[in-house]
Write a protein that holds these residues in place. Sequence first.
Motif, PDB file in Angstrom:
ATOM      1  N   UNK A  24      47.229  37.883  38.886  1.00 34.51           N
ATOM      2  CA  UNK A  24      46.032  37.049  38.828  1.00 34.51           C
ATOM      3  C   UNK A  24      44.965  37.670  37.933  1.00 34.51           C
ATOM      4  N   UNK A  25      44.968  38.992  37.846  1.00 35.12           N
ATOM      5  CA  UNK A  25      43.989  39.708  37.029  1.00 35.12           C
ATOM      6  C   UNK A  25      44.528  40.024  35.636  1.00 35.12           C
ATOM      7  N   UNK A  94      46.660  36.972  25.151  1.00 36.96           N
ATOM      8  CA  UNK A  94      46.710  37.581  23.815  1.00 36.96           C
ATOM      9  C   UNK A  94      45.339  38.103  23.389  1.00 36.96           C
ATOM     10  N   UNK A  95      44.265  37.424  23.808  1.00 35.00           N
ATOM     11  CA  UNK A  95      42.920  37.886  23.499  1.00 35.00           C
ATOM     12  C   UNK A  95      42.627  39.219  24.165  1.00 35.00           C
ATOM     13  N   UNK A  96      42.999  39.329  25.446  1.00 29.19           N
ATOM     14  CA  UNK A  96      42.803  40.584  26.174  1.00 29.19           C
ATOM     15  C   UNK A  96      43.618  41.690  25.522  1.00 29.19           C
ATOM     16  N   UNK A  97      44.857  41.366  25.175  1.00 28.93           N
ATOM     17  CA  UNK A  97      45.759  42.356  24.591  1.00 28.93           C
ATOM     18  C   UNK A  97      45.197  42.908  23.277  1.00 28.93           C
ATOM     19  N   UNK A 120      42.065  47.885  31.864  1.00 34.81           N
ATOM     20  CA  UNK A 120      42.692  46.712  32.457  1.00 34.81           C
ATOM     21  C   UNK A 120      42.164  46.567  33.874  1.00 34.81           C
ATOM     22  N   UNK A 121      41.978  45.334  34.318  1.00 32.09           N
ATOM     23  CA  UNK A 121      41.490  45.098  35.674  1.00 32.09           C
ATOM     24  C   UNK A 121      42.700  44.940  36.589  1.00 32.09           C
TER      25      UNK A 121
END
Length: 189
Positions: A24-25, A94-97, A120-121
């Motif tokens: 979920x995170x 992909x944005x987070x990555x 990372x959360x």
Amino acid sequence: SRKKKRETKAKEYDIRLRELSDSLKRDNIRITGVPEDEREKGAESLCEQIIVENFPNLGKDTDIKIQEAQRTPIRFNKNQPSTRHIIVKFTKYSGKKRIMKAAREEGSLTYKGRQIRFAADLCTETWQARKERQDIFNVLNQKNMQPRILYPARVSFKIGGEIKSFPRQKLKKFMTTKPALHETLRVTL
């Protein structure tokens, strides 16, 4: 026997719950070290400003969109000011990555002259499991075995020319087959 089965099932459920929480995170980043005096700005605009300041090339990228951002509640002493974390949820993984990759490459990140950190959360249990593997990581790193801590909390390292990956219990079993590794990790496990 019945009690042991119940304990095994409980452990399996805990692992599933942790994996569900982490999934979920999956699109989230946790930013730490941002000063509290920035409250008048919304958390989203603050995060956008941090991204533009630290990653000018990614700041204009249309693929990286923030879905929502919020500050975590104060956990320690409410009378003593402390910086709260900011949780940022991106619309796409992909944005987070891409942000996390840029943060690793950049190394030192700042906001208005203050050191900040991107992570990372993950759920608390996953962070705790990773923390428990840190001493194993340090010993393997000293022996130049190229260790890594993989998601969620597996230890990976190079031995005999090949890369092996283990959760903590399986690493203990594997150690019994390799006397040199057993001697190296004897103290930490």
